[in-house]
Design a protein around this motif. Structure first.
Motif, PDB file in Angstrom:
ATOM      1  N   VAL A  35       0.788  -0.965   0.081  1.00  0.00           N
ATOM      2  CA  VAL A  35      -0.170   0.030  -0.061  1.00  0.00           C
ATOM      3  C   VAL A  35       0.913   1.207  -0.063  1.00  0.00           C
ATOM      4  CG1 VAL A  35      -1.714   1.515   1.410  1.00  0.00           C
ATOM      5  CG2 VAL A  35      -2.058  -1.242   1.134  1.00  0.00           C
ATOM      6  N   GLN A  36       1.972   1.230   0.668  1.00  0.00           N
ATOM      7  CA  GLN A  36       2.848   2.346   0.806  1.00  0.00           C
ATOM      8  C   GLN A  36       3.341   2.651  -0.662  1.00  0.00           C
ATOM      9  OE1 GLN A  36       3.009  -0.268   2.659  1.00  0.00           O
ATOM     10  NE2 GLN A  36       2.408   0.460   4.615  1.00  0.00           N
ATOM     11  N   SER A  37       3.430   1.659  -1.408  1.00  0.00           N
ATOM     12  CA  SER A  37       3.999   2.040  -2.960  1.00  0.00           C
ATOM     13  C   SER A  37       3.060   2.961  -3.800  1.00  0.00           C
ATOM     14  CB  SER A  37       4.402   0.945  -3.498  1.00  0.00           C
ATOM     15  OG  SER A  37       3.374  -0.030  -3.938  1.00  0.00           O
ATOM     16  N   LEU A  38       2.037   2.927  -3.241  1.00  0.00           N
ATOM     17  CA  LEU A  38       0.643   3.575  -4.356  1.00  0.00           C
ATOM     18  C   LEU A  38       0.513   5.159  -3.781  1.00  0.00           C
ATOM     19  CD1 LEU A  38      -2.003   0.860  -3.391  1.00  0.00           C
ATOM     20  CD2 LEU A  38      -0.291   0.875  -5.585  1.00  0.00           C
ATOM     21  N   SER A  39       0.193   5.842  -4.890  1.00  0.00           N
ATOM     22  CA  SER A  39      -0.098   7.146  -4.542  1.00  0.00           C
ATOM     23  C   SER A  39      -1.366   7.373  -3.863  1.00  0.00           C
ATOM     24  CB  SER A  39      -0.079   7.966  -6.069  1.00  0.00           C
ATOM     25  OG  SER A  39      -1.386   7.622  -6.617  1.00  0.00           O
ATOM     26  N   GLU A  40      -1.392   8.724  -3.136  1.00  0.00           N
ATOM     27  CA  GLU A  40      -2.622   9.272  -2.551  1.00  0.00           C
ATOM     28  C   GLU A  40      -3.832   9.200  -2.900  1.00  0.00           C
ATOM     29  OE1 GLU A  40      -2.295   9.348   0.939  1.00  0.00           O
ATOM     30  OE2 GLU A  40      -0.214   8.493   1.025  1.00  0.00           O
ATOM     31  N   THR A  41      -3.842   9.778  -4.276  1.00  0.00           N
ATOM     32  CA  THR A  41      -4.853   9.653  -5.143  1.00  0.00           C
ATOM     33  C   THR A  41      -5.402   8.163  -5.623  1.00  0.00           C
ATOM     34  OG1 THR A  41      -4.148  11.847  -6.086  1.00  0.00           O
ATOM     35  CG2 THR A  41      -5.864  10.562  -7.432  1.00  0.00           C
ATOM     36  N   PHE A  42      -4.230   7.390  -5.951  1.00  0.00           N
ATOM     37  CA  PHE A  42      -4.804   6.014  -6.039  1.00  0.00           C
ATOM     38  C   PHE A  42      -5.390   5.487  -5.165  1.00  0.00           C
ATOM     39  CE2 PHE A  42      -3.976   1.597  -6.726  1.00  0.00           C
ATOM     40  CZ  PHE A  42      -4.076   1.285  -8.298  1.00  0.00           C
ATOM     41  N   LYS A  43      -4.845   5.496  -3.897  1.00  0.00           N
ATOM     42  CA  LYS A  43      -5.212   4.844  -2.749  1.00  0.00           C
ATOM     43  C   LYS A  43      -6.829   5.357  -2.348  1.00  0.00           C
ATOM     44  CE  LYS A  43      -1.859   5.741  -0.130  1.00  0.00           C
ATOM     45  NZ  LYS A  43      -0.797   5.634   1.143  1.00  0.00           N
ATOM     46  N   LEU A  44      -6.844   6.682  -2.447  1.00  0.00           N
ATOM     47  CA  LEU A  44      -8.341   7.268  -2.048  1.00  0.00           C
ATOM     48  C   LEU A  44      -9.516   6.515  -2.998  1.00  0.00           C
ATOM     49  CD1 LEU A  44     -10.207   8.960  -0.751  1.00  0.00           C
ATOM     50  CD2 LEU A  44      -9.624  11.085  -1.997  1.00  0.00           C
ATOM     51  N   ASP A  45      -8.871   6.753  -4.433  1.00  0.00           N
ATOM     52  CA  ASP A  45      -9.990   5.861  -5.490  1.00  0.00           C
ATOM     53  C   ASP A  45     -10.322   4.583  -4.966  1.00  0.00           C
ATOM     54  OD1 ASP A  45     -10.235   8.502  -6.637  1.00  0.00           O
ATOM     55  OD2 ASP A  45      -8.702   8.078  -8.236  1.00  0.00           O
ATOM     56  N   LEU A  46      -8.960   3.894  -4.847  1.00  0.00           N
ATOM     57  CA  LEU A  46      -9.348   2.404  -4.679  1.00  0.00           C
ATOM     58  C   LEU A  46     -10.163   2.032  -3.461  1.00  0.00           C
ATOM     59  CD1 LEU A  46      -8.922  -0.575  -5.442  1.00  0.00           C
ATOM     60  CD2 LEU A  46      -6.491  -0.294  -4.566  1.00  0.00           C
ATOM     61  N   HIS A  81      -7.935  -2.990   6.850  1.00  0.00           N
ATOM     62  CA  HIS A  81      -6.982  -3.051   5.848  1.00  0.00           C
ATOM     63  C   HIS A  81      -6.612  -1.499   5.820  1.00  0.00           C
ATOM     64  CE1 HIS A  81      -4.682  -3.096   2.180  1.00  0.00           C
ATOM     65  NE2 HIS A  81      -4.920  -4.710   2.001  1.00  0.00           N
ATOM     66  N   PRO A  82      -5.055  -1.532   5.614  1.00  0.00           N
ATOM     67  CA  PRO A  82      -4.696  -0.116   5.677  1.00  0.00           C
ATOM     68  C   PRO A  82      -5.216   0.993   4.763  1.00  0.00           C
ATOM     69  CG  PRO A  82      -2.791  -1.735   5.904  1.00  0.00           C
ATOM     70  CD  PRO A  82      -4.216  -2.452   5.626  1.00  0.00           C
ATOM     71  N   ILE A  83      -5.550   0.473   3.475  1.00  0.00           N
ATOM     72  CA  ILE A  83      -6.027   1.280   2.417  1.00  0.00           C
ATOM     73  C   ILE A  83      -7.452   1.885   2.823  1.00  0.00           C
ATOM     74  CG2 ILE A  83      -7.908  -0.513   1.460  1.00  0.00           C
ATOM     75  CD1 ILE A  83      -5.449   1.477  -0.628  1.00  0.00           C
ATOM     76  N   ILE A  84      -8.052   1.567   3.742  1.00  0.00           N
ATOM     77  CA  ILE A  84      -9.023   2.236   4.285  1.00  0.00           C
ATOM     78  C   ILE A  84      -8.911   3.379   5.032  1.00  0.00           C
ATOM     79  CG2 ILE A  84      -9.650   1.366   6.510  1.00  0.00           C
ATOM     80  CD1 ILE A  84     -12.254   1.372   3.757  1.00  0.00           C
ATOM     81  N   LYS A  85      -7.660   3.847   5.654  1.00  0.00           N
ATOM     82  CA  LYS A  85      -7.324   5.000   6.108  1.00  0.00           C
ATOM     83  C   LYS A  85      -7.175   6.389   5.137  1.00  0.00           C
ATOM     84  CE  LYS A  85      -4.503   2.502   9.623  1.00  0.00           C
ATOM     85  NZ  LYS A  85      -3.276   2.209  10.138  1.00  0.00           N
ATOM     86  N   SER A  86      -7.131   5.755   3.941  1.00  0.00           N
ATOM     87  CA  SER A  86      -7.155   6.728   2.912  1.00  0.00           C
ATOM     88  C   SER A  86      -8.463   7.746   2.992  1.00  0.00           C
ATOM     89  CB  SER A  86      -6.857   6.445   1.362  1.00  0.00           C
ATOM     90  OG  SER A  86      -5.600   5.591   1.503  1.00  0.00           O
ATOM     91  N   LEU A  87      -9.652   7.118   3.453  1.00  0.00           N
ATOM     92  CA  LEU A  87     -10.802   7.627   3.365  1.00  0.00           C
ATOM     93  C   LEU A  87     -10.676   9.110   4.429  1.00  0.00           C
ATOM     94  CD1 LEU A  87     -13.218   4.745   3.136  1.00  0.00           C
ATOM     95  CD2 LEU A  87     -12.808   6.211   1.416  1.00  0.00           C
ATOM     96  N   PHE A  88     -10.026   8.605   5.364  1.00  0.00           N
ATOM     97  CA  PHE A  88     -10.062   9.629   6.583  1.00  0.00           C
ATOM     98  C   PHE A  88      -9.609  10.959   6.129  1.00  0.00           C
ATOM     99  CE2 PHE A  88      -8.907   6.312   9.714  1.00  0.00           C
ATOM    100  CZ  PHE A  88     -10.152   5.395   9.519  1.00  0.00           C
ATOM    101  N   GLY A  89     -10.680  12.080   6.575  1.00  0.00           N
ATOM    102  CA  GLY A  89     -10.143  13.398   6.342  1.00  0.00           C
ATOM    103  C   GLY A  89     -10.416  13.886   4.790  1.00  0.00           C
TER     104      GLY A  89
END
Length: 383
Positions: free
Chosen positions: A187-198, A221-229
């Protein structure tokens, strides 16, 4: 040499990258192919655009047979994404496949598959779903025939598969493929925009997917934290409400975030389906919260919690039984349901605490029974 002259010209055109081009020239002249590959890998992760196309065509092609075929495939796929013309990109990748095949090295199926999966992605972009699925089916057969596959190949397969299902609005299949993609990707290798969309797409598909009643894996899953804020943080709280089977909270969220919900056509179109799913999860939470020896539940208790009629509760139970979320018997005469089994799921902290409390109660009962047995022992021993 022509390649060294090319690097010198690039250094003059892009002085901010002079150190990179100097390093490439030095490693190339010393024939340190592995070190050069590592350096190129770092460069490709930082740069984009026509510079990568030029670097591949005027530099890497000179020693591409010295590079690990899978790493060459990685470079080629990155370069192909820099082409604005997808037809030109596909033709370029076809040429790369021919070069890999010409090497006659062992295990070339792996890099060839990696390149073909990018071609499948390009076909999907152009709306050629049939061409994409044909390549995916071939890829699945190749993966099944091999062992010790590099994670990047698995990740590419599952990513293209997820995008194919997304294009067809096949929510459950997208959800499974996207989670498998994340299983092979950092997950760390993905961009913030990509993580948010996914993260948003995964959340949406979890809510709308048929037979998806377990949200714990996604919520943890760590990816879900991309939704915060973000503006779409509301969907995280929706997932929590579904995971907890909290019908009241779901209805409150629908009111508070009505504008956001209306902006998602898929949610609007499946409003009835969402209500059925939250009711089923509410039912499962009712069952889970009761001790195993108290799983005969009056239908009116379920009706009160789900705000349904008793007749609708019976339908809800039959639906839950049909998709194997629970096992049990409905007694219409007594107006009860006896549940013998509930589908296991990933638990949230409140549910784990509930289990811990029940375990404490069980231990207290065992201790009480032990004391009772010990008190009776003297009477059992003959004098």
């Amino acid at each position: 040499m022509a390649v060294v002259e090319f690097l010198e010209s690039q250094r003059n055109v892009k002085p901010e990258l002079a150190e990179w081009y100097d390093a490439f020239a030095d490693l190339y002249q010393r024939k340190l192919w592995h070190q050069l590959t590592v350096k190129l890998d770092q460069f490709f992760s930082l740069q984009a655009g026509d510079a990568l196309i030029q670097l591949y065509n005027n530099f890497i092609t000179d020693f591409e047979t010295k590079i690990n075929p899978l790493k060459l495939a990685h470079f080629a796929v990155i370069v192909s994404r820099q082409y604005s013309d997808r037809e030109a990109a596909t033709s370029y990748l076809d040429t790369v496949i021919e070069k890999i095949q010409a090497t006659r090295e062992l295990r070339i199926e792996e890099p060839i598959l990696y390149v073909k999966l990018q071609i499948a992605a390009f076909k999907l972009e152009k709306g050629d779903q049939k061409g994409c699925i044909n390549l995916l089916d071939d890829g699945k057969a190749t993966l099944d025939s091999m062992t010790d596959i590099d994670p990047s190949v698995y990740a590419s397969y599952h990513w293209v598969s997820s995008q194919y299902h997304k294009s067809r609005q096949e929510f459950s299949e997208f959800y499974k493929s996207a989670l498998l993609y994340l299983a092979y990707t950092s997950v760390q290798s993905l961009s913030e925009t990509f993580k948010l969309d996914l993260a948003f797409d995964l959340s949406l598909s979890a809510l709308l997917g048929d037979n998806i009643y377990n949200f714990g894996e996604l919520l943890s899953h760590p990816i879900i934290k991309s939704l915060f804020g973000t503006k779409v943080e509301w969907i995280y709280y929706m997932l929590q409400a579904f995971n907890d089977g909290d019908l009241v909270r779901y209805q409150d969220l629908c009111q508070v975030h009505r504008d956001a919900l209306v902006s998602q056509p898929a949610l609007v179109a499946h409003e009835k389906k969402l209500m059925e799913k939250i009711n089923i999860l509410c039912l499962m939470e009712i069952i889970f919260s009761r001790p195993s020896e108290d799983r005969t539940i009056p239908l009116n208790v379920i009706a009160e919690r789900t705000k349904l009629s008793v007749e609708d509760v019976e339908f809800l139970l039959m639906k839950s039984l049909s998709v194997h979320l629970i096992e049990g018997i409905i007694d219409q005469v007594e107006g009860t349901v006896h549940v013998s089994w509930v589908q296991p799921r990933v638990l949230g902290m409140p549910q784990v605490k509930s289990l811990a409390d029940r375990l404490d109660n069980w231990m207290d009962k065992v201790h009480t029974t032990l004391l009772s047995v010990e008190a009776e022992i003297p009477d059992l021993v003959p004098s």
